[in-house]
Design a protein around this motif. Structure first.
Motif, PDB file in Angstrom:
ATOM      1  N   ALA A   1      -1.582   5.058   4.231  1.00 19.56           N
ATOM      2  CA  ALA A   1      -0.458   5.430   3.374  1.00 19.56           C
ATOM      3  C   ALA A   1      -0.667   6.809   2.764  1.00 19.56           C
ATOM      4  O   ALA A   1       0.285   7.579   2.583  1.00 19.56           O
ATOM      5  N   ALA A   2      -1.910   7.146   2.457  1.00 15.82           N
ATOM      6  CA  ALA A   2      -2.217   8.447   1.863  1.00 15.82           C
ATOM      7  C   ALA A   2      -2.332   9.549   2.904  1.00 15.82           C
ATOM      8  O   ALA A   2      -2.173  10.737   2.579  1.00 15.82           O
ATOM      9  N   ALA A   3      -2.605   9.184   4.157  1.00 19.98           N
ATOM     10  CA  ALA A   3      -2.941  10.170   5.184  1.00 19.98           C
ATOM     11  C   ALA A   3      -1.836  11.205   5.410  1.00 19.98           C
ATOM     12  O   ALA A   3      -2.112  12.400   5.592  1.00 19.98           O
ATOM     13  N   SER A   4      -0.585  10.760   5.402  1.00 18.45           N
ATOM     14  CA  SER A   4       0.519  11.701   5.637  1.00 18.45           C
ATOM     15  C   SER A   4       0.597  12.732   4.521  1.00 18.45           C
ATOM     16  O   SER A   4       0.850  13.920   4.768  1.00 18.45           O
ATOM     17  N   HIS A   5       0.366  12.308   3.290  1.00 17.72           N
ATOM     18  CA  HIS A   5       0.375  13.241   2.158  1.00 17.72           C
ATOM     19  C   HIS A   5      -0.811  14.200   2.255  1.00 17.72           C
ATOM     20  O   HIS A   5      -0.670  15.400   1.988  1.00 17.72           O
ATOM     21  N   PHE A   6      -1.968  13.660   2.620  1.00 21.42           N
ATOM     22  CA  PHE A   6      -3.149  14.505   2.773  1.00 21.42           C
ATOM     23  C   PHE A   6      -2.905  15.591   3.830  1.00 21.42           C
ATOM     24  O   PHE A   6      -3.253  16.754   3.637  1.00 21.42           O
ATOM     25  N   ARG A   7      -2.322  15.173   4.932  1.00 20.67           N
ATOM     26  CA  ARG A   7      -2.069  16.124   6.018  1.00 20.67           C
ATOM     27  C   ARG A   7      -1.115  17.223   5.566  1.00 20.67           C
ATOM     28  O   ARG A   7      -1.339  18.417   5.828  1.00 20.67           O
ATOM     29  N   ALA A   8      -0.069  16.826   4.869  1.00 23.45           N
ATOM     30  CA  ALA A   8       0.938  17.796   4.443  1.00 23.45           C
ATOM     31  C   ALA A   8       0.367  18.807   3.449  1.00 23.45           C
ATOM     32  O   ALA A   8       0.738  19.986   3.475  1.00 23.45           O
ATOM     33  N   GLN A   9      -0.517  18.367   2.585  1.00 20.60           N
ATOM     34  CA  GLN A   9      -1.046  19.266   1.555  1.00 20.60           C
ATOM     35  C   GLN A   9      -2.347  19.937   1.982  1.00 20.60           C
ATOM     36  O   GLN A   9      -2.885  20.785   1.271  1.00 20.60           O
ATOM     37  N   GLY A  10      -2.881  19.555   3.160  1.00 13.26           N
ATOM     38  CA  GLY A  10      -4.068  20.210   3.688  1.00 13.26           C
ATOM     39  C   GLY A  10      -5.369  19.781   3.050  1.00 13.26           C
ATOM     40  O   GLY A  10      -6.316  20.569   2.980  1.00 13.26           O
ATOM     41  N   GLY A  11      -5.442  18.533   2.626  1.00 18.80           N
ATOM     42  CA  GLY A  11      -6.703  18.048   2.080  1.00 18.80           C
ATOM     43  C   GLY A  11      -6.572  16.707   1.404  1.00 18.80           C
ATOM     44  O   GLY A  11      -5.471  16.266   1.051  1.00 18.80           O
ATOM     45  N   GLY A  12      -7.706  16.052   1.229  1.00 15.48           N
ATOM     46  CA  GLY A  12      -7.750  14.761   0.563  1.00 15.48           C
ATOM     47  C   GLY A  12      -9.087  14.103   0.812  1.00 15.48           C
ATOM     48  O   GLY A  12      -9.851  14.512   1.701  1.00 15.48           O
ATOM     49  N   ALA A  13      -9.391  13.080   0.020  1.00 14.83           N
ATOM     50  CA  ALA A  13     -10.674  12.396   0.131  1.00 14.83           C
ATOM     51  C   ALA A  13     -10.482  10.889   0.093  1.00 14.83           C
ATOM     52  O   ALA A  13      -9.680  10.374  -0.694  1.00 14.83           O
TER      53      ALA A  13
ATOM     54  N   ALA B   1       0.832  -1.207   0.000  1.00  8.70           N
ATOM     55  CA  ALA B   1       0.000   0.000   0.000  1.00  8.70           C
ATOM     56  C   ALA B   1       0.866   1.256   0.000  1.00  8.70           C
ATOM     57  O   ALA B   1       0.549   2.250  -0.673  1.00  8.70           O
ATOM     58  N   GLN B   2       1.969   1.225   0.738  1.00 10.20           N
ATOM     59  CA  GLN B   2       2.890   2.353   0.725  1.00 10.20           C
ATOM     60  C   GLN B   2       3.460   2.576  -0.670  1.00 10.20           C
ATOM     61  O   GLN B   2       3.555   3.719  -1.146  1.00 10.20           O
ATOM     62  N   ARG B   3       3.829   1.481  -1.352  1.00 11.35           N
ATOM     63  CA  ARG B   3       4.380   1.600  -2.707  1.00 11.35           C
ATOM     64  C   ARG B   3       3.347   2.172  -3.670  1.00 11.35           C
ATOM     65  O   ARG B   3       3.675   2.956  -4.569  1.00 11.35           O
ATOM     66  N   MET B   4       2.104   1.785  -3.481  1.00  6.14           N
ATOM     67  CA  MET B   4       1.033   2.271  -4.350  1.00  6.14           C
ATOM     68  C   MET B   4       0.922   3.796  -4.286  1.00  6.14           C
ATOM     69  O   MET B   4       0.849   4.480  -5.314  1.00  6.14           O
ATOM     70  N   VAL B   5       0.909   4.317  -3.072  1.00  9.96           N
ATOM     71  CA  VAL B   5       0.807   5.765  -2.902  1.00  9.96           C
ATOM     72  C   VAL B   5       2.077   6.454  -3.387  1.00  9.96           C
ATOM     73  O   VAL B   5       2.018   7.509  -4.040  1.00  9.96           O
ATOM     74  N   GLU B   6       3.223   5.857  -3.108  1.00 10.07           N
ATOM     75  CA  GLU B   6       4.484   6.427  -3.583  1.00 10.07           C
ATOM     76  C   GLU B   6       4.517   6.484  -5.107  1.00 10.07           C
ATOM     77  O   GLU B   6       5.027   7.453  -5.696  1.00 10.07           O
ATOM     78  N   GLN B   7       3.969   5.461  -5.766  1.00  9.58           N
ATOM     79  CA  GLN B   7       3.928   5.458  -7.220  1.00  9.58           C
ATOM     80  C   GLN B   7       3.077   6.609  -7.744  1.00  9.58           C
ATOM     81  O   GLN B   7       3.444   7.273  -8.720  1.00  9.58           O
TER      82      GLN B   7
END
Length: 308
Positions: free
Chosen positions: A136-148, A82-88
């Protein structure tokens, strides 16, 4: 001037997108302007590897239509995958804006015949899978201030069904997971919602219980009235900024219907100043509440009208 599309500039991961509901969501998200990571393990419902890559086929369809997509064959049931998926997604497209958790398997059995391996495998793909990709996506969402996040739950858990205790447990677990994410991540602008879909797919086709002739008649009707393409608009909306104020909800889509599920809240109360004993509860509580007990209904009992 052409109107902006719902998902212009967004990057979306759709798991289990090689067929059925996931495929329909991936195709519509791309048509609405999203760059899509098409995840599919390329296996049958019982976990057997297939020769062709369904994900690659969906990617080709998106690219042929002028969209952007890449294939991913990682397993949602595995944390590192799952981490690789988000990294990709981030490495290829520069960001990640939404994850649709659609991947799933079935291992149906009446409960007294349900083997531990079949219980665990279904829980791992559905519930652990939703956690792994969302986390896996949550850290990116937090850093960019949004996500779904959009998770597929099921009426098998919300209402009930036969021979699917593992699947129902996983799908109800996803409801709790989504609700908690919606609260924990709200401060970072992250939304999390569930959809209980009714759509003809490999999963629907595999559910037993009818004679071959009855099943074919039933499935042919379902193919016409409950199509994966009818689920996709709701999922894509929930990934978009147009649903920026919607979180922690459970939606349904069935044919051309969409609906909103209630969520568990107390409906009756009794108070006794001196407290309760098993006997006084039996004498007072059960008779008083009997008409409010939820009956042992199945999905088909609750949805008594035809989908259109």
């Amino acid at each position: 001037m052409s109107q902006a599309r719902t998902m212009d500039g967004k990057v979306v991961i759709v798991t289990g997108a090689g067929g059925g509901v996931g495929k329909a969501i991936a195709l519509l998200a791309a048509a609405e302007g999203a760059k899509v990571v098409v995840n599919d393990l390329g296996v049958s419902l019982n976990g057997e590897k297939q020769a062709l890559s369904p994900a690659e086929q969906v990617v080709q369809a998106i690219q042929t239509a002028g969209g952007q997509a890449i294939a991913n064959a990682d397993s949602v049931a595995d944390w590192d995958s799952a981490q690789r998926m988000v990294e990709q997604a981030v490495d290829t497209f520069g960001r990640i804006d939404a994850v649709v958790n659609s991947a799933g398997i079935l291992r149906d059995a009446i409960f007294h015949k349900l083997e531990p391996a079949d219980f665990e495998s279904v829980i791992r793909v559905h519930l652990f899978g939703a956690y792994n990709t969302s986390r896996a996506a949550a850290s990116h969402f937090r850093a960019q201030g949004g996500g779904a996040l959009v998770h597929m739950t099921s009426t098998s858990g919300l209402i009930g069904g036969l021979g699917q205790a593992n699947y129902a447990a996983a799908k109800m677990g996803i409801v709790g997971l989504s609700r908690s994410i919606s609260m924990d991540m709200a401060r970072f602008g992250v939304r999390s919602n569930c959809i209980a879909p009714h759509a003809f797919s490999r999963m629907i086709e595999s559910v037993p219980g009818l004679s071959p002739e009855e099943q074919e008649r039933y499935l042919e009707k379902r193919r016409q009235t409950t199509r994966p393409e009818q689920i996709a608009p709701l999922a894509v909306l929930l990934c978009s900024d147009q649903a920026k104020d919607v979180s922690g909800q459970i939606f349904g889509a069935r044919g051309n219907e969409v609906y909103l599920y209630n969520q568990p809240r107390p409906i009756r109360t009794l108070q006794r100043g001196e407290g309760w004993t098993p006997s006084t509860l039996a004498e007072q509580m059960i008779p008083a509440w009997r008409t409010s007990f939820t009956p042992a209904e199945r999905t088909k009992d609750v949805f008594g009208w035809e989908a259109i």
